[in-house]
Design an enzyme around this catalytic site. Structure first.
Site, short mmCIF file in Angstrom:
data_model
loop_
_atom_site.label_atom_id
_atom_site.label_comp_id
_atom_site.label_asym_id
_atom_site.label_seq_id
_atom_site.Cartn_x
_atom_site.Cartn_y
_atom_site.Cartn_z
N ASP A 23 0.85 -1.19 0.00
CA ASP A 23 0.00 0.00 0.00
C ASP A 23 0.89 1.24 0.00
O ASP A 23 2.00 1.20 0.55
CB ASP A 23 -0.93 0.05 1.21
CG ASP A 23 -1.97 1.15 1.06
OD1 ASP A 23 -2.89 0.99 0.23
OD2 ASP A 23 -1.85 2.17 1.75
N GLU A 25 0.75 5.79 0.18
CA GLU A 25 0.03 7.06 0.34
C GLU A 25 0.74 8.05 -0.57
O GLU A 25 1.96 7.98 -0.74
CB GLU A 25 0.04 7.52 1.80
CG GLU A 25 -0.59 6.55 2.78
CD GLU A 25 -2.02 6.15 2.47
OE1 GLU A 25 -2.77 6.97 1.89
OE2 GLU A 25 -2.40 5.01 2.80
N HIS A 161 -5.76 4.99 5.91
CA HIS A 161 -4.99 5.94 5.08
C HIS A 161 -3.57 6.15 5.59
O HIS A 161 -2.94 7.15 5.28
CB HIS A 161 -5.71 7.28 4.89
CG HIS A 161 -6.93 7.17 4.04
ND1 HIS A 161 -6.89 6.74 2.73
CD2 HIS A 161 -8.23 7.40 4.32
CE1 HIS A 161 -8.12 6.72 2.24
NE2 HIS A 161 -8.95 7.11 3.19
N ASP A 166 -3.26 0.12 6.29
CA ASP A 166 -4.05 -0.33 5.15
C ASP A 166 -3.58 -1.70 4.65
O ASP A 166 -4.40 -2.51 4.21
CB ASP A 166 -4.03 0.71 4.03
CG ASP A 166 -4.87 1.94 4.36
OD1 ASP A 166 -5.52 1.97 5.43
OD2 ASP A 166 -4.88 2.88 3.53
#
Length: 189
Positions: A23, A25, A161, A166
């Site tokens: 994952d 961001e 987030h 996540d």
């Protein structure tokens, strides 16, 4: 140089037991115009977490207030973080040749591929599977967002987030979907 269609690998609809959950961001939605500010991964062996990888990344630009509010990641947090050119080699070494698992993973892969191509003229060639696509196949929920699925399955959404959190949610959702799919396959026999 950036890639227009970096997804040249194969989508796997199977349920591997050994894989890496990823994952990221980012500072926005465009893999070409925006930057990765956090990247995380979980190494899974025999459906168990065996290793974790996580790093903030200094994008060398201001993180806007929307992204900071959404992720909790601020300019101050990434000020002394390593650059993408330092983190990507460590990340790709961690992932190695594993099948990649993610939620709406095409988003993550596009960013990673763009940055690999831009900084190292390399591509990410791993096969992948996607909990969002799997949820659509096995359930008829009104939403397939990560937080919605987590809540439906009784999985904590605390820290949503943030990349590592996540990854953990995605891993737990994957286990639930795999359990459902396996039960359906057994009932056919």
């Amino acid at each position: 140089m950036t890639t227009e269609n970096p997804i040249k690998r194969e989508f796997i609809i199977d349920f591997p037991s050994d894989y890496t959950v990823i994952d990221i961001e980012t500072t926005g939605l465009s893999a070409i115009k925006n930057d990765i500010i956090e990247i995380s991964a979980l190494k899974i062996r025999n459906d168990e977490i065996t290793e974790k990888f996580s790093s903030l990344i200094n994008p060398q630009i201001h993180i806007n207030s929307f992204i900071s509010q959404l992720t909790g990641i601020t300019d101050e947090m990434v000020e002394k973080a390593p650059l993408i050119t330092e983190v990507l080699p460590l990340f790709t070494k961690f992932v190695a040749d594993d099948c990649i698992l993610g939620h709406n993973v095409n988003f993550d892969i596009k960013f990673i591929c763009d940055k690999l191509k831009k900084h190292f003229n390399q591509d990410l060639k791993n096969n992948y599977t996607d909990t969002m696509k799997l949820a659509k196949k096995y359930y008829k929920f009104p939403s397939n967002k990560l937080s919605y699925l987590a809540e439906k399955f009784g999985i904590s959404t605390q820290g949503h987030h943030r990349a590592l959190n996540d990854c953990i949610m995605t891993f737990e959702i994957y286990k639930k979907i795999k359990q459902t799919a396996t039960s359906e396959q057994l009932s056919i026999l």
